[in-house]
Scaffold this motif. Structure first.
Motif, PDB file in Angstrom:
ATOM      1  N   THR A 216     -18.889  -6.663  54.597  1.00 46.13           N
ATOM      2  CA  THR A 216     -18.578  -7.855  53.811  1.00 46.13           C
ATOM      3  C   THR A 216     -19.817  -8.265  53.026  1.00 46.13           C
ATOM      4  OG1 THR A 216     -19.247  -9.417  55.535  1.00 46.13           O
ATOM      5  CG2 THR A 216     -16.970  -8.619  55.596  1.00 46.13           C
ATOM      6  N   THR A 243     -17.266  -3.903  48.157  1.00 48.20           N
ATOM      7  CA  THR A 243     -16.543  -4.795  49.063  1.00 48.20           C
ATOM      8  C   THR A 243     -15.299  -5.330  48.362  1.00 48.20           C
ATOM      9  OG1 THR A 243     -17.778  -6.768  48.375  1.00 48.20           O
ATOM     10  CG2 THR A 243     -18.686  -5.501  50.216  1.00 48.20           C
ATOM     11  N   GLU A 245     -14.491  -8.433  47.827  1.00 52.05           N
ATOM     12  CA  GLU A 245     -14.670  -9.731  47.176  1.00 52.05           C
ATOM     13  C   GLU A 245     -15.751  -9.654  46.109  1.00 52.05           C
ATOM     14  OE1 GLU A 245     -13.526 -12.767  50.816  1.00 52.05           O
ATOM     15  OE2 GLU A 245     -15.617 -12.166  50.599  1.00 52.05           O
TER      16      GLU A 245
END
Length: 263
Positions: A216, A243, A245
């Protein structure tokens, strides 16, 4: 005044708990300190050599040549997978069959490009970090270029994501196909922990998994990378991770010094 008496057994138990807590904290601090020291040693290593991973680059219209301590990639930027952005008469044309219910095809097509990257074989941390530009910032192992986390100057990908095809790429207004986020064709083909390509500073890009753990943003620094051992670099190397995001591939800029990109 009332006196309180404690048995020797209770006192011994309390002392044991205090000593145990001190040892546990010390052990935890030592472990974290060891990890930080290992990463600092990797970051301080000026002998990174990425030559061994060049053989993993293979794609249509993709070639590379080594000259001294640099490698020059020349790519036609043509994905080796299907997409609704291929012209309909191309064998790789395939209607959209992804999972985005809001998918909206943009008006562009995939077309042959001529993009050249000259990248160091011995990347190291830059003294002065530079932001990534709009347009190509790196090259994936199948020759498709990586773009950063913006749809335009400081514009997030929020709406543009709806035009990504089933392998999460799309073409620009100049028909230049590219990946802003995880290139799922490559992670499906080689694994979610696989080497996926290079940014223009020479540091490698890996998938969203490392040692069985999904990475993350909180695991990474502001440039969206960290230093650790990888299957390709058993002595460790700084590398970026994709990742799920924002900022997806790269954060506040190149960790190293960017090479030359022409198109």
């Amino acid at each position: 005044m009332k006196k309180i008496f404690k048995s020797p057994q209770i006192i011994a138990s309390l002392l044991f708990l205090v000593v145990f807590a001190l040892i546990s904290c010390s052990s935890s601090d030592d472990s974290a300190g060891d990890e930080m020291q290992e990463e600092e040693e990797m970051l301080g290593d000026t002998d990174y050599d990425i030559s061994a991973i060049l053989s993993k680059f293979e794609g249509t219209g993709l070639s590379y040549a080594v000259n001294g301590n640099t490698v020059t990639f020349t790519t036609a930027d043509l994905p080796n997978h299907t997409s609704p952005y291929w012209p309909t008469n191309n064998p790789l044309y395939e209607a959209y069959n992804g999972t985005n219910s809001s998918w909206n095809k943009n008006p562009n097509e995939i077309a042959e490009q001529n993009i050249v990257f000259t990248i160091t074989l011995n990347p190291k941390e830059a003294t002065s970090k530079q932001a990534t530009p709009l347009g190509p910032i790196g090259i994936s192992r199948n020759g498709v270029v990586f773009f950063n986390q913006y749809a335009g100057p400081d514009q997030p990908l929020t709406n543009e994501i709806n035009s990504f095809d089933q392998y999460l790429g799309h073409p620009t207004g100049r028909d230049q196909y590219h990946y802003h986020i995880e290139p799922t064709y490559l992670t499906q083909e080689f694994g979610e922990d696989a080497f996926l390509g290079l940014l223009a500073d020479g540091f490698p890009v890996y998938g969203p998994v490392e040692n069985g753990k999904t990475i993350t943003n909180s695991d990474l620094d502001v440039y969206h990378g960290h230093a650790s051992v990888t299957p390709d670099f058993p002595e460790g190397i700084y590398h970026y991770h994709i990742t799920s995001e924002d900022p997806y591939i790269n954060g506040n800029g190149y960790f190293g010094t960017s090479g030359n990109i022409s198109r």
